[in-house]
Design a protein around this motif. Sequence first.
Motif, mmCIF file in Angstrom:
data_model
loop_
_atom_site.group_PDB
_atom_site.id
_atom_site.type_symbol
_atom_site.label_atom_id
_atom_site.label_comp_id
_atom_site.label_asym_id
_atom_site.label_seq_id
_atom_site.Cartn_x
_atom_site.Cartn_y
_atom_site.Cartn_z
ATOM 1 N N GLU A 110 2.406 -4.749 -21.886
ATOM 2 C CA GLU A 110 2.189 -5.358 -20.570
ATOM 3 C C GLU A 110 3.470 -5.330 -19.736
ATOM 4 N N GLU A 111 4.616 -5.565 -20.375
ATOM 5 C CA GLU A 111 5.894 -5.516 -19.655
ATOM 6 C C GLU A 111 6.192 -4.111 -19.155
ATOM 7 N N ARG A 112 5.891 -3.102 -19.987
ATOM 8 C CA ARG A 112 6.099 -1.713 -19.549
ATOM 9 C C ARG A 112 5.205 -1.392 -18.365
ATOM 10 N N ALA A 113 3.964 -1.855 -18.397
ATOM 11 C CA ALA A 113 3.047 -1.627 -17.272
ATOM 12 C C ALA A 113 3.559 -2.341 -16.025
ATOM 13 N N ASP A 114 4.062 -3.573 -16.187
ATOM 14 C CA ASP A 114 4.634 -4.305 -15.043
ATOM 15 C C ASP A 114 5.823 -3.550 -14.467
ATOM 16 N N LEU A 115 6.707 -3.069 -15.337
ATOM 17 C CA LEU A 115 7.884 -2.332 -14.881
ATOM 18 C C LEU A 115 7.466 -1.069 -14.141
ATOM 19 N N ARG A 116 6.517 -0.339 -14.703
ATOM 20 C CA ARG A 116 6.016 0.875 -14.053
ATOM 21 C C ARG A 116 5.482 0.554 -12.662
ATOM 22 N N ASP A 117 4.674 -0.499 -12.573
ATOM 23 C CA ASP A 117 4.085 -0.872 -11.288
ATOM 24 C C ASP A 117 5.143 -1.309 -10.280
ATOM 25 N N LEU A 118 6.128 -2.064 -10.744
ATOM 26 C CA LEU A 118 7.202 -2.503 -9.847
ATOM 27 C C LEU A 118 8.029 -1.310 -9.359
ATOM 28 N N LEU A 119 8.355 -0.403 -10.266
ATOM 29 C CA LEU A 119 9.127 0.776 -9.866
ATOM 30 C C LEU A 119 8.322 1.656 -8.913
ATOM 31 N N ARG A 120 7.023 1.761 -9.143
ATOM 32 C CA ARG A 120 6.165 2.528 -8.237
ATOM 33 C C ARG A 120 6.217 1.917 -6.830
ATOM 34 N N ARG A 121 6.169 0.585 -6.752
ATOM 35 C CA ARG A 121 6.255 -0.087 -5.451
ATOM 36 C C ARG A 121 7.586 0.183 -4.774
ATOM 37 N N VAL A 122 8.668 0.178 -5.552
ATOM 38 C CA VAL A 122 9.991 0.463 -4.991
ATOM 39 C C VAL A 122 10.020 1.871 -4.420
ATOM 40 N N VAL A 123 9.541 2.836 -5.201
ATOM 41 C CA VAL A 123 9.551 4.229 -4.759
ATOM 42 C C VAL A 123 8.640 4.410 -3.548
ATOM 43 N N ASP A 124 7.439 3.840 -3.596
ATOM 44 C CA ASP A 124 6.520 3.946 -2.471
ATOM 45 C C ASP A 124 7.098 3.273 -1.235
ATOM 46 N N GLY A 125 7.773 2.147 -1.420
ATOM 47 C CA GLY A 125 8.388 1.440 -0.299
ATOM 48 C C GLY A 125 9.511 2.230 0.343
ATOM 49 N N ALA A 126 10.204 3.035 -0.464
ATOM 50 C CA ALA A 126 11.295 3.844 0.078
ATOM 51 C C ALA A 126 10.756 4.966 0.956
ATOM 52 N N ALA A 127 9.486 5.315 0.746
ATOM 53 C CA ALA A 127 8.879 6.398 1.519
ATOM 54 C C ALA A 127 8.435 5.937 2.901
ATOM 55 N N GLY A 128 8.332 4.640 3.117
ATOM 56 C CA GLY A 128 7.899 4.144 4.418
ATOM 57 C C GLY A 128 7.649 2.659 4.370
#
Length: 142
Positions: A110-128
């Motif tokens: 669950e922690e790995r999934a949370d980390l993946r999701d948080l990092l995805r948000r960071v990367v997506d947020g950097a795009a716009g």
Amino acid sequence: MARMVALFHKEYEEAAAARSLTGAQAKVLGLLRLGPLPMRQIAQTLSCEPSNITGIVDRLEVRGLVERQADPGDRRIKRVVATEAGRAASSELRASLHFAREPLAALGQEERADLRDLLRRVVDGAAGPTTGGSARSSHPSG
């Protein structure tokens, strides 16, 4: 995050060098794990000029790690395909990378999934711009 990226980059470069590959050559082989790719798409994915990819592919081809093929849908387009030796080299390189596996092994599923999701948000947020929401602060930020 910069420290984490630097550690991963250092290990990746060392693993590539141990196999007589440059980091760029290893990245191309890694991309080709997903299947054949047009040279232009490789250049776009790696954010570099197509002429740079030509040189990288030339050197990989001389070593028998990749080959060029005409695209079945448009014979003017050259696709790059990893050979059996190229796939083996890419798999061996991935298996030798410990940094990404060992720290993540300390996290539960669950922690790995949370980390993946948080990092995805960071990367997506950097795009716009994002539509709002805040990251949970209950996770340590090592």
